[in-house]
Motif scaffolding. Structure first.
Motif, PDB file in Angstrom:
ATOM      1  N   VAL A  16       0.879  -1.127  -0.063  1.00 50.75           N
ATOM      2  CA  VAL A  16       0.017   0.087   0.040  1.00 50.75           C
ATOM      3  C   VAL A  16       1.077   1.430   0.002  1.00 50.75           C
ATOM      4  O   VAL A  16       1.677   1.650   0.796  1.00 50.75           O
TER       5      VAL A  16
ATOM      6  N   VAL B  40      -5.107   1.710   5.998  1.00 50.26           N
ATOM      7  CA  VAL B  40      -5.543   0.852   4.810  1.00 50.26           C
ATOM      8  C   VAL B  40      -4.682  -0.674   4.741  1.00 50.26           C
ATOM      9  O   VAL B  40      -5.283  -1.553   4.706  1.00 50.26           O
TER      10      VAL B  40
ATOM     11  N   ILE C 228     -12.623   1.292   0.180  1.00 53.37           N
ATOM     12  CA  ILE C 228     -11.250   1.169  -0.135  1.00 53.37           C
ATOM     13  C   ILE C 228     -10.813  -0.334  -0.144  1.00 53.37           C
ATOM     14  O   ILE C 228     -10.251  -0.819  -0.956  1.00 53.37           O
TER      15      ILE C 228
ATOM     16  N   ALA D 186      -7.831   7.817  -1.741  1.00 53.52           N
ATOM     17  CA  ALA D 186      -7.784   7.423  -0.393  1.00 53.52           C
ATOM     18  C   ALA D 186      -8.745   8.525   0.415  1.00 53.52           C
ATOM     19  O   ALA D 186      -8.462   8.413   1.846  1.00 53.52           O
TER      20      ALA D 186
ATOM     21  N   LYS E 179      -1.558   4.933   4.450  1.00 53.28           N
ATOM     22  CA  LYS E 179      -1.026   3.938   4.096  1.00 53.28           C
ATOM     23  C   LYS E 179      -1.167   2.778   5.323  1.00 53.28           C
ATOM     24  O   LYS E 179      -1.405   1.683   4.998  1.00 53.28           O
TER      25      LYS E 179
ATOM     26  N   LEU F  63      -2.438   4.984  -3.049  1.00 52.98           N
ATOM     27  CA  LEU F  63      -3.739   5.678  -2.231  1.00 52.98           C
ATOM     28  C   LEU F  63      -3.311   7.111  -3.002  1.00 52.98           C
ATOM     29  O   LEU F  63      -2.142   7.684  -2.504  1.00 52.98           O
TER      30      LEU F  63
END
Length: 163
Positions: free
Chosen positions: A5, A16, A150, A143, A13, A98
């Motif tokens: 990510v 996610v 997501i 993002a 980051k 992202l």
């Protein structure tokens, strides 16, 4: 195929990557935890890293990706050459880029109090960022979207690439 990510500081980051790892049953690693103390001190002082600083760190991140299990790593991976280092270590890597409006990033970074990366380095990261090339396995996601959007989008793109 492991997952990175990627994106600039403040893109989300870590959030996610941790959620994606949980959703897919993989291991989560924050590449920031693999930085040597010298890199952390340099960034905390507002000094951007150069490639001499990054390459040993990227090789450590690549080693984590090469494990014989699904690993989801939160890693800036801003340039193609950096992503190539990761692919050299773990040949099958899927990138989740992202993408976030700089104004949103600035607002997020202004609220951070627990991270060594100062907001003053955002401009240098945005200048360094090279989007994924067409031949790189990955997906670009907004993002600023809710995490509930997501994660399924990233997971489905990874599954398609995996098969």
């Amino acid at each position: 195929m492991s997952i990175v990510v990627m994106g600039v500081s403040g893109a989300g980051k870590s959030t996610v990557a941790a959620a994606l790892a949980a959703a897919l049953g993989g291991a989560y690693i924050d590449a920031d935890d693999l930085h040597p103390a010298e890199n952390v001190a340099k960034m905390a002082a507002g000094v951007p890293l150069d490639d001499g600083d990054r390459m040993p760190w990227l090789r450590l991140v690549g080693g984590a990706l090469a494990e014989d299990r699904l690993v989801v790593v939160a890693c800036s991976a801003l340039r193609r050459t950096y992503r190539d280092v990761l692919r050299d270590a773990a040949s099958r890597v899927f990138f989740v880029h992202l993408d976030v409006d700089p104004a949103v990033l600035s607002a997020r970074l202004a609220q951070r109090t627990d991270h060594f990366m100062p907001a003053s380095l955002l401009a240098s990261q945005l200048a360094t960022l090279e989007p994924l090339d067409a031949d790189e396995a990955g997906i670009v996601v907004d993002a600023a979207a809710p995490l509930a959007e997501i994660i399924p989008a990233a997971a489905e793109a990874w599954r398609r690439a995996e098969s």
